[in-house]
Design an enzyme around this catalytic site. Structure first.
Site, short mmCIF file in Angstrom:
data_model
loop_
_atom_site.label_atom_id
_atom_site.label_comp_id
_atom_site.label_asym_id
_atom_site.label_seq_id
_atom_site.Cartn_x
_atom_site.Cartn_y
_atom_site.Cartn_z
N GLY A 45 0.79 -1.24 0.00
CA GLY A 45 0.00 0.00 0.00
C GLY A 45 0.81 1.28 0.00
N ASN A 76 -6.50 -5.38 -2.11
CA ASN A 76 -7.12 -4.22 -2.77
C ASN A 76 -6.09 -3.40 -3.54
OD1 ASN A 76 -10.15 -3.40 -1.58
ND2 ASN A 76 -9.02 -4.89 -0.38
N THR A 77 -4.90 -3.28 -2.97
CA THR A 77 -3.85 -2.48 -3.61
C THR A 77 -3.45 -3.11 -4.95
OG1 THR A 77 -3.09 -1.86 -1.40
CG2 THR A 77 -1.59 -1.47 -3.22
N GLU A 154 -2.60 -5.39 12.75
CA GLU A 154 -1.58 -6.42 12.94
C GLU A 154 -1.07 -6.45 14.38
OE1 GLU A 154 1.22 -6.85 9.78
OE2 GLU A 154 -0.40 -7.09 8.33
N CYS A 186 -9.77 -2.53 1.97
CA CYS A 186 -8.46 -3.08 2.34
C CYS A 186 -8.71 -4.39 3.08
CB CYS A 186 -7.70 -2.10 3.23
SG CYS A 186 -6.15 -2.75 3.87
N THR A 187 -7.84 -5.36 2.83
CA THR A 187 -8.02 -6.68 3.43
C THR A 187 -8.16 -6.66 4.95
OG1 THR A 187 -5.61 -6.80 3.36
CG2 THR A 187 -6.81 -8.02 1.67
#
Ligand code: DGL
Length: 268
Positions: A45, A76-77, A154, A186-187
């Site tokens: 990203g 998504n990126t 994360e 985004c994931t």
């Protein structure tokens, strides 16, 4: 092996694509999956288009070693920048997350004001804007990159005051635009859905691109007679480019189930 029984290949820049695998396992429980997470080179990203395209091409080449029947770009990126190039170079059906998310948001909005949140690269690509404009040019799209969301997820900071503060900071401008639909582009963001939902309020529908993409995968497999029958026993394989242990621990949160074996590969 018959084409129907071949696995679905999924790739992501790292661990986040497991949110899509979770939806795949729930919705298409007979399908086998080969997952590839490029954990050595994450994040995508923050990178340039040419780098994202190059990495994505390499990821598809890796998945093709497993004779996959289709490939899902969970990232998504990568979907934002690399999908046209991937489709140009490879014959296997390749599905990205942008169009399904855009379709779902376009169906859902009532006031024709949609928000998109994603990585810097996804937002700069304007891929969601382009996809929504093709579906309904009357929809106004406001976008916001949220670079701190990936590290927050994360680190496991999915709730609490820091998470709430960061979320408010990012999303207040979208709230002021009066959007009624927000694409989690985004994931990692589905894991923040509860905090994002609180900040945006009940009047804003959250669209999970991963879930919408699985519906598109199902439709594509059905139309090509490639959907696995309900009695097939699936096999799940996970490959990463960096240490496997960290992926396994964190991955179980994303996937919502245990991950048996993760293989580290050096694929160049
Ligand atoms: N998987 C990426 C995405 O969905 C997020 C992490 C990254 O920046 O690579 O955009």
């Amino acid at each position: 092996m018959s084409t129907v029984r071949k696995p679905i290949g999924v790739f992501d820049s790292g661990i986040g694509g497991l949110t899509l695998v979770k939806a795949l396992v729930e919705e298409l429980p007979s399908e086998s999956v080969v997952y590839f997470g490029d954990t050595a080179r994450v994040p995508y990203g923050t990178k340039s288009k040419s780098t994202i395209v190059r990495f994505s091409l390499e990821n598809v080449k890796f998945l093709l070693r497993f004779d996959v029947k289709c490939i899902v770009v969970a990232c998504n990126t990568s979907s934002s920048w690399a999908l046209p190039t991937l489709r140009k170079y490879f014959k296997v059906p390749i599905i990205g997350v942008i169009r399904p998310g855009a379709m779902a948001a376009s169906r859902r909005t009532r006031n024709k004001k949609v928000g998109v949140i994603g990585t810097r690269a996804t937002v700069e690509s304007r891929a969601y804007e382009t996809a929504i404009a093709r579906i309904d040019p009357a929809i106004a799209v406001s976008s916001q990159s949220c670079p701190l969301f990936v590290p927050l997820v994360e680190a496991g900071w999915l709730n609490g005051s820091v998470c709430r503060l960061v979320t408010e900071q990012y999303l207040d401008p979208l709230n002021q635009q009066g959007i009624d639909t927000l694409i989690l582009g985004c994931t990692h963001y589905p894991l923040l859905a509860s905090t994002v939902g609180q900040v945006m309020g009940d009047g804003v529908a959250l669209i999970d691109s991963a879930k919408e993409t699985v519906a598109e995968v199902r439709g594509m497999l059905m139309s090509q007679d490639l959907l696995c029958d309900q009695h097939a026993k699936p096999r799940y394989r996970f490959f990463v480019t960096d240490e496997a242990d960290h992926f396994t621990q964190l991955g179980e949160q994303f996937l919502g189930r245990s991950i048996r074996s993760v293989e580290r590969v050096n694929y160049r």
